[in-house]
Design a protein around this motif. Structure first.
Motif, mmCIF file in Angstrom:
data_model
loop_
_atom_site.group_PDB
_atom_site.id
_atom_site.type_symbol
_atom_site.label_atom_id
_atom_site.label_comp_id
_atom_site.label_asym_id
_atom_site.label_seq_id
_atom_site.Cartn_x
_atom_site.Cartn_y
_atom_site.Cartn_z
ATOM 1 N N ASN A 1 -39.289 5.854 7.496
ATOM 2 C CA ASN A 1 -38.911 6.338 8.626
ATOM 3 C C ASN A 1 -37.359 6.688 8.805
ATOM 4 O O ASN A 1 -36.888 7.609 9.217
ATOM 5 C CB ASN A 1 -39.369 5.800 9.993
ATOM 6 N N LYS B 1 -42.809 11.986 10.726
ATOM 7 C CA LYS B 1 -41.762 11.997 10.450
ATOM 8 C C LYS B 1 -41.399 12.350 8.913
ATOM 9 O O LYS B 1 -40.612 13.114 8.449
ATOM 10 C CB LYS B 1 -40.760 10.501 10.489
ATOM 11 N N LYS C 1 -34.662 9.665 8.946
ATOM 12 C CA LYS C 1 -33.737 9.647 9.987
ATOM 13 C C LYS C 1 -32.038 9.926 9.375
ATOM 14 O O LYS C 1 -31.177 10.851 10.184
ATOM 15 C CB LYS C 1 -33.544 8.527 10.776
#
Length: 362
Positions: A38, A59, A42
């Motif tokens: 994750n 994600k 990001k």
């Protein structure tokens, strides 16, 4: 500007991602891997996670296999499979085969595998593919021999503490990346209650029985959190003491409810009997402001700052002495150490550095 990476990741065939609610065990490597995945997404990287059936993520990309998670397998208990013939390895090696089948299409920059034991032969056979393995267990004598046997320039190891590298300093280590946790759920508690805490797996190597001895010697209240075990250790060295007034056993507690126990404890006890490669529960306790009293094994001195965020001791006598001066520890310092060294953001940044370091060597 560095290029964004395509990363393939695999942890286990036992459970899907995220961990299902009916799975009543601790599975730290899977939790860590999901946080890494994750965090990398990001930062703009593309992560493909290879798993058994029933996985999902908003994600990262999920590649599900055709087999159901082994913890649900009705043919036989997956623990028994593991003990009798390591058949679970074959399920997980199937996931690695899927990664390799997708490789020609996806052109992954890095293949990040957590159970190195399953993947080393594949890395050996495909010398142009960069494999990186996070080691979650101590490097035992047999592992050291096998890792050396499969040693190739494209296979790299990440340790989760510097101490973990000591038994085999000649392996192809690419670095140490400390585990990180989500800090928000572990709220800081400046006003603990009057009890000691042991939280973790109730295995002999984790030292719950020694924690009981320490509590009895100091006449302190002790709360034990962990799924009940079977066998002689549980029956002879844990269970009989649960009748004592100052020893309270609360059983298995879901991860999201452990924060309360951590935060309200005046100290967490970890009289470990093995070379602990990291100690996730150490940082979970410190994140809540709770100092840690730990035996001087494995990663203890890297994770706990002796005299500042707890005490690193060698014996039961040392632990007893530490409890008497536990109020000298500033709980804010415990929280600060985790914020600075053991956050998810720090862990993800360090893995990103490892990946780029590997690609520089190609």
């Amino acid at each position: 500007m560095r290029k964004k990476l395509k990363i393939a990741m695999m942890v286990s065939g036992i459970v899907p991602v995220p961990l299902p609610k009916d799975y009543k065990e601790i599975f730290a490597p899977m939790e860590m891997a999901m946080d890494i995945a994750n965090g990398l997404v990001k930062k703009g990287h593309k992560v493909s996670f290879f798993t058994p059936k029933g996985s999902k993520s908003k994600k990262f990309k999920v590649y599900e296999s055709s087999f159901q998670p082994l913890y649900k397998e009705k043919i036989t208990n997956y623990h028994e499979i593991d003990e009798k013939g390591k058949f679970s390895y074959l399920f997980e090696q199937y996931l690695i085969c899927l990664i390799l089948k997708k490789y020609s299409k996806e052109h992954f920059d890095i293949v990040h595998i957590h159970p190195a034991d399953r993947a080393l032969p594949f890395g050996y056979l495909f010398p142009k593919i960069p494999f990186v393995y996070t080691l979650h267990d101590p490097v035992s004598l047999w592992r050291k021999k096998i890792y050396r046997l499969y040693k190739t320039k494209n296979q790299y190891f990440v340790s989760i503490s510097k101490a973990q590298q000591k038994p085999a300093p000649d392996l192809n280590w690419i670095g140490t990346v400390y585990n990180g946790i989500r800090l928000k759920p572990f709220s800081f508690n400046p006003n603990p209650k009057n009890y000691l805490l042991f939280i973790g797996r109730l295995l002999e190597k984790k030292g719950a029985d020694t924690a009981i001895k320490i509590a009895l010697k100091t006449k302190q209240n002790l709360i034990i959190v962990g799924a009940p075990n079977k066998g002689a250790f549980w029956e002879k060295r844990i269970k009989p003491y649960l009748k004592r007034k100052n020893i309270k056993y609360v059983g298995y507690v879901p991860y999201e409810k452990t924060y309360k126990y951590y935060g309200e404890a005046k100290a967490a006890l970890y009289p470990i009997k093995w070379e602990e490669p990291f100690g996730l529960t150490f940082i979970e306790a410190m994140a809540c402001g709770t100092p840690v009293i730990v035996f001087d094994r494995g990663s203890a001195r890297e994770v706990v700052k002796d005299g500042k965020t707890g005490f690193v001791v060698k014996t039961i006598k040392g632990a007893v002495a530490a409890i008497k001066k536990i109020d000298q520890i500033d709980r804010k310092e415990c929280r600060k150490r985790v914020e600075e060294k053991f956050s998810i953001e720090k862990m993800v940044n360090d893995y990103e550095k490892v990946y780029y370091e590997i690609l520089k060597k190609k």
